[in-house]
Design an enzyme around this catalytic site. Structure first.
Site, PDB file in Angstrom:
ATOM      1  N   GLU A  45       0.843  -1.195   0.000  1.00 24.48           N
ATOM      2  CA  GLU A  45       0.000   0.000   0.000  1.00 24.48           C
ATOM      3  C   GLU A  45       0.882   1.250   0.000  1.00 24.48           C
ATOM      4  O   GLU A  45       2.017   1.216   0.485  1.00 24.48           O
ATOM      5  CB  GLU A  45      -0.911  -0.060   1.242  1.00 24.48           C
ATOM      6  CG  GLU A  45      -1.893   1.070   1.421  1.00 24.48           C
ATOM      7  CD  GLU A  45      -2.895   1.261   0.310  1.00 24.48           C
ATOM      8  OE1 GLU A  45      -2.457   1.458  -0.849  1.00 24.48           O
ATOM      9  OE2 GLU A  45      -4.106   1.256   0.583  1.00 24.48           O
ATOM     10  N   ASP A  69      -4.106   5.496   6.246  1.00 26.81           N
ATOM     11  CA  ASP A  69      -4.622   6.681   6.934  1.00 26.81           C
ATOM     12  C   ASP A  69      -5.529   6.218   8.085  1.00 26.81           C
ATOM     13  O   ASP A  69      -5.032   5.925   9.173  1.00 26.81           O
ATOM     14  CB  ASP A  69      -5.357   7.520   5.882  1.00 26.81           C
ATOM     15  CG  ASP A  69      -5.759   8.893   6.376  1.00 26.81           C
ATOM     16  OD1 ASP A  69      -4.876   9.738   6.569  1.00 26.81           O
ATOM     17  OD2 ASP A  69      -6.966   9.126   6.561  1.00 26.81           O
ATOM     18  N   THR A  96      -9.489   0.878   4.758  1.00 22.69           N
ATOM     19  CA  THR A  96      -9.300   0.165   3.480  1.00 22.69           C
ATOM     20  C   THR A  96      -8.575  -1.150   3.713  1.00 22.69           C
ATOM     21  O   THR A  96      -9.025  -2.213   3.258  1.00 22.69           O
ATOM     22  CB  THR A  96      -8.480   1.032   2.489  1.00 22.69           C
ATOM     23  OG1 THR A  96      -9.095   2.312   2.371  1.00 22.69           O
ATOM     24  CG2 THR A  96      -8.375   0.376   1.129  1.00 22.69           C
ATOM     25  N   ASP A 121      -1.575  10.859  -5.403  1.00 21.26           N
ATOM     26  CA  ASP A 121      -2.099  11.978  -6.183  1.00 21.26           C
ATOM     27  C   ASP A 121      -2.924  12.959  -5.366  1.00 21.26           C
ATOM     28  O   ASP A 121      -3.364  12.657  -4.254  1.00 21.26           O
ATOM     29  CB  ASP A 121      -2.989  11.447  -7.313  1.00 21.26           C
ATOM     30  CG  ASP A 121      -4.337  10.957  -6.786  1.00 21.26           C
ATOM     31  OD1 ASP A 121      -4.350  10.222  -5.769  1.00 21.26           O
ATOM     32  OD2 ASP A 121      -5.374  11.326  -7.362  1.00 21.26           O
ATOM     33  N   ARG A 163       1.171  12.011  -9.193  1.00 22.97           N
ATOM     34  CA  ARG A 163       1.626  10.624  -9.033  1.00 22.97           C
ATOM     35  C   ARG A 163       3.031  10.397  -9.585  1.00 22.97           C
ATOM     36  O   ARG A 163       3.762   9.542  -9.126  1.00 22.97           O
ATOM     37  CB  ARG A 163       0.685   9.649  -9.763  1.00 22.97           C
ATOM     38  CG  ARG A 163      -0.674   9.503  -9.149  1.00 22.97           C
ATOM     39  CD  ARG A 163      -1.379   8.263  -9.704  1.00 22.97           C
ATOM     40  NE  ARG A 163      -2.814   8.298  -9.480  1.00 22.97           N
ATOM     41  CZ  ARG A 163      -3.408   7.970  -8.334  1.00 22.97           C
ATOM     42  NH1 ARG A 163      -2.683   7.577  -7.310  1.00 22.97           N
ATOM     43  NH2 ARG A 163      -4.711   8.025  -8.208  1.00 22.97           N
TER      44      ARG A 163
HETATM   45  P1  5GP Z   1      -7.635   4.695   4.676  1.00 21.85           P
HETATM   46  O1  5GP Z   1      -8.687   3.687   4.327  1.00 21.85           O
HETATM   47  O2  5GP Z   1      -6.466   4.098   5.411  1.00 21.85           O
HETATM   48  O3  5GP Z   1      -8.219   5.877   5.410  1.00 21.85           O
HETATM   49  O4  5GP Z   1      -7.169   5.335   3.332  1.00 21.85           O
HETATM   50  C1  5GP Z   1      -6.142   4.836   2.593  1.00 21.85           C
HETATM   51  C2  5GP Z   1      -6.131   5.435   1.203  1.00 21.85           C
HETATM   52  O5  5GP Z   1      -6.467   6.832   1.193  1.00 21.85           O
HETATM   53  C3  5GP Z   1      -4.717   5.363   0.658  1.00 21.85           C
HETATM   54  O6  5GP Z   1      -4.520   4.147  -0.022  1.00 21.85           O
HETATM   55  C4  5GP Z   1      -4.672   6.554  -0.262  1.00 21.85           C
HETATM   56  O7  5GP Z   1      -5.143   6.177  -1.525  1.00 21.85           O
HETATM   57  C5  5GP Z   1      -5.590   7.558   0.370  1.00 21.85           C
HETATM   58  N1  5GP Z   1      -4.811   8.511   1.203  1.00 21.85           N
HETATM   59  C6  5GP Z   1      -4.732   8.575   2.552  1.00 21.85           C
HETATM   60  N2  5GP Z   1      -3.920   9.563   2.964  1.00 21.85           N
HETATM   61  C7  5GP Z   1      -3.465  10.158   1.840  1.00 21.85           C
HETATM   62  C8  5GP Z   1      -2.559  11.258   1.596  1.00 21.85           C
HETATM   63  O8  5GP Z   1      -2.009  11.916   2.489  1.00 21.85           O
HETATM   64  N3  5GP Z   1      -2.322  11.553   0.281  1.00 21.85           N
HETATM   65  C9  5GP Z   1      -2.890  10.878  -0.751  1.00 21.85           C
HETATM   66  N4  5GP Z   1      -2.574  11.266  -1.981  1.00 21.85           N
HETATM   67  N5  5GP Z   1      -3.734   9.834  -0.565  1.00 21.85           N
HETATM   68  C10 5GP Z   1      -4.022   9.481   0.717  1.00 21.85           C
HETATM   69 MG    MG Z   2      -4.006   3.619  -1.894  1.00 19.80          MG
END
Ligand code: 5GP
Ligand code: MG
Length: 182
Positions: A106, A110, A114, A166, A172
């Site tokens: 990954e 965050d 996911t 992105d 990207r």
């Molecule tokens: P989660 O489900 O952990 O909240 O989100 C994960 C996904 O959110 C990552 O795979 C990514 O695609 C997007 N994401 C989370 N934080 C960031 C960030 O700081 N920058 C970008 N570009 N995408 C992020």
């Molecule tokens: Mg991602």
């Protein structure tokens, strides 16, 4: 090495350099060494989560010293109806993962939601082992109890772009990582 601009504009926002390419590549080399030791003889199958992890996947795999395989998958999330709740769908997994050593790749974790739902879906298919490798994680943003085996960099709750990540489609291709400038 190409000269990097300290500040860049993407759409309506300005970003500044947070980690340079050389620092990122050095850290990925350490991760590759560790994974090569831990997975010697296990022929792991990496599942690279598109789109964000494509650059990390390419860099990491080039540095591995063991036999391994890689497959690229997408995770699509959509709101269900009130009765069915939220859903996550896994697209593009053609391999039989039963009894395989699986490493999810990954770009950034965050909230962790996911990866949590992805892990549930993959566990149902009985892999021999299932671990997460992420280039970035934001511990302060994590909302679920999640074990991340290999983490490149732990960062504050910045929004970052570059090295595969992105902002609304842009950024990207940047080989350094930038954070939003305030
Ligand atoms: P989660 O489900 O952990 O909240 O989100 C994960 C996904 O959110 C990552 O795979 C990514 O695609 C997007 N994401 C989370 N934080 C960031 C960030 O700081 N920058 C970008 N570009 N995408 C992020
Ligand atoms: Mg991602």
């Amino acid at each position: 090495m190409t000269k990097i601009s300290p500040k860049i504009a993407l759409h309506d926002k300005v970003f500044e350099v947070y980690l340079e390419e050389s620092q990122i590549e050095k850290r990925i080399a350490d991760m590759a060494d560790q994974i090569s030791k831990d997975y010697e003889g296990k022929r792991p199958l990496f599942l690279s989560i598109l789109n964000g992890s494509f650059m990390f996947a390419a860099s990491l795999l080039k540095k591995l010293q063991i036999d391994s395989e890689i497959s690229f998958v997408k995770v699509a999330s959509y709101q269900g109806t009130e009765t069915t709740g939220d859903h996550t769908e896994l697209i593009g997994l053609n391999e039989d993962i039963s009894n395989r050593h699986i490493l999810i790749l990954e770009d950034i974790v965050d909230t962790g939601l996911t990866i949590q739902s992805l892990k549930r879906m993959l566990t149902d298919q009985n892999p021999a082992s299932l671990e997460v490798t992420t280039l970035f994680s934001k511990p302060e943003a994590l909302q679920v109890d999640l074990m991340l085996k290999y983490v490149g960099f732990e960062i504050p709750k910045y929004f970052v772009v570059g090295f595969g990540m992105d902002y609304n489609g842009l950024g990207r291709n940047l080989s350094s990582v930038y954070k939003i400038s305030d």
